[in-house]
Design a protein around this motif. Structure first.
Motif, PDB file in Angstrom:
ATOM      1  N   LYS A   1       0.837  -1.191   0.000  1.00 61.92           N
ATOM      2  CA  LYS A   1       0.000   0.000   0.000  1.00 61.92           C
ATOM      3  C   LYS A   1       0.873   1.243   0.000  1.00 61.92           C
ATOM      4  O   LYS A   1       1.912   1.271   0.642  1.00 61.92           O
ATOM      5  CB  LYS A   1      -0.888   0.029   1.256  1.00 61.92           C
ATOM      6  CG  LYS A   1      -2.078  -0.877   1.163  1.00 61.92           C
ATOM      7  CD  LYS A   1      -2.928  -0.936   2.400  1.00 61.92           C
ATOM      8  CE  LYS A   1      -3.013   0.273   3.245  1.00 61.92           C
ATOM      9  NZ  LYS A   1      -3.955   0.139   4.360  1.00 61.92           N
TER      10      LYS A   1
ATOM     11  N   ASN B   1     -10.667   7.516  -1.536  1.00 64.36           N
ATOM     12  CA  ASN B   1     -10.568   6.085  -1.241  1.00 64.36           C
ATOM     13  C   ASN B   1      -9.237   5.735  -0.587  1.00 64.36           C
ATOM     14  O   ASN B   1      -9.190   4.938   0.351  1.00 64.36           O
ATOM     15  CB  ASN B   1     -10.772   5.257  -2.507  1.00 64.36           C
ATOM     16  CG  ASN B   1     -12.209   5.333  -2.994  1.00 64.36           C
ATOM     17  OD1 ASN B   1     -13.120   5.625  -2.232  1.00 64.36           O
ATOM     18  ND2 ASN B   1     -12.404   5.088  -4.276  1.00 64.36           N
TER      19      ASN B   1
ATOM     20  N   ASP C   1      -8.860   4.183   3.180  1.00 66.18           N
ATOM     21  CA  ASP C   1      -8.141   2.926   3.406  1.00 66.18           C
ATOM     22  C   ASP C   1      -7.045   3.072   4.449  1.00 66.18           C
ATOM     23  O   ASP C   1      -6.883   2.211   5.310  1.00 66.18           O
ATOM     24  CB  ASP C   1      -7.517   2.420   2.099  1.00 66.18           C
ATOM     25  CG  ASP C   1      -8.553   1.932   1.107  1.00 66.18           C
ATOM     26  OD1 ASP C   1      -9.713   1.714   1.510  1.00 66.18           O
ATOM     27  OD2 ASP C   1      -8.193   1.775  -0.077  1.00 66.18           O
TER      28      ASP C   1
END
Length: 180
Positions: A46, A106, A110
């Motif tokens: 990520k 988004n 997250d």
């Protein structure tokens, strides 16, 4: 420019104190050692969102200022005073400079899980939200409350127009954080 110790701690907390291990190399080593993992898509990395503060109350403040990491000194002091009036401090928030790392709603959800987002000088569409919000209005989107306002540099002036903007901001912040 001399910064207070708590800001230096917040600025360099993750870069000087918590040195991240190269997760990509660790993942490759695990894949090579573990025969059950066969596809490289199984392990994804990520992106890390860099911000000032500790995000203790999941309040995200997004600004857009060129040539600085987060905010210039005058605006940071001004923002700190706004936070104090709201019974908050830099540890409660995550301050992100959009000009240094354009992100989407988004991505923010997250990684930072904000319950409140304040956009200073940015429209919601900048973070890929499908709607617009007039300045000083609060809109609920999912579990998150979002408010827009003019850039801090416009609010942090000594003009009559700036005083009016500060009054509108204060009224909105009282509603947003239920301050009496």
């Amino acid at each position: 420019m001399k910064l207070p110790a708590f800001l230096i701690k917040d600025l360099y907390e993750k870069t000087l104190v918590n040195i991240p291990v190269n997760t990509e190399q660790k993942t490759k080593n695990k894949v090579e050692k573990n025969a059950t993992v066969t596809r490289s898509e199984d392990v994804t990395e990520k992106p890390i969102i860099k911000y000032l503060g500790e995000n203790k109350k999941n309040i995200l403040i997004i600004v857009e200022q060129q040539a600085v990491i987060y905010l210039n000194e005058e605006d940071l002091i001004f923002l700190t005073n706004i936070l104090k009036a709201c019974k908050l401090n830099l540890a409660d928030i995550a301050l992100l400079n959009f000009s240094n790392q354009p992100i989407t709603y988004n991505n923010l959800q997250d990684e930072l899980e904000p319950v409140t987002i304040l956009l200073f000088g940015l429209a919601p569409k900048a973070i890929k939200l499908p709607f617009d919000i007039p300045a000083f209005q609060i809109k609920k989107h999912g579990d998150c409350k979002i408010m827009t306002a003019p850039p801090l540099i416009e609010l942090n002036l000594s003009t009559d127009a700036s005083k009016i903007l500060k009054s509108k901001l204060w009224v909105s912040l009282q509603a947003l954080f239920t301050i009496k």
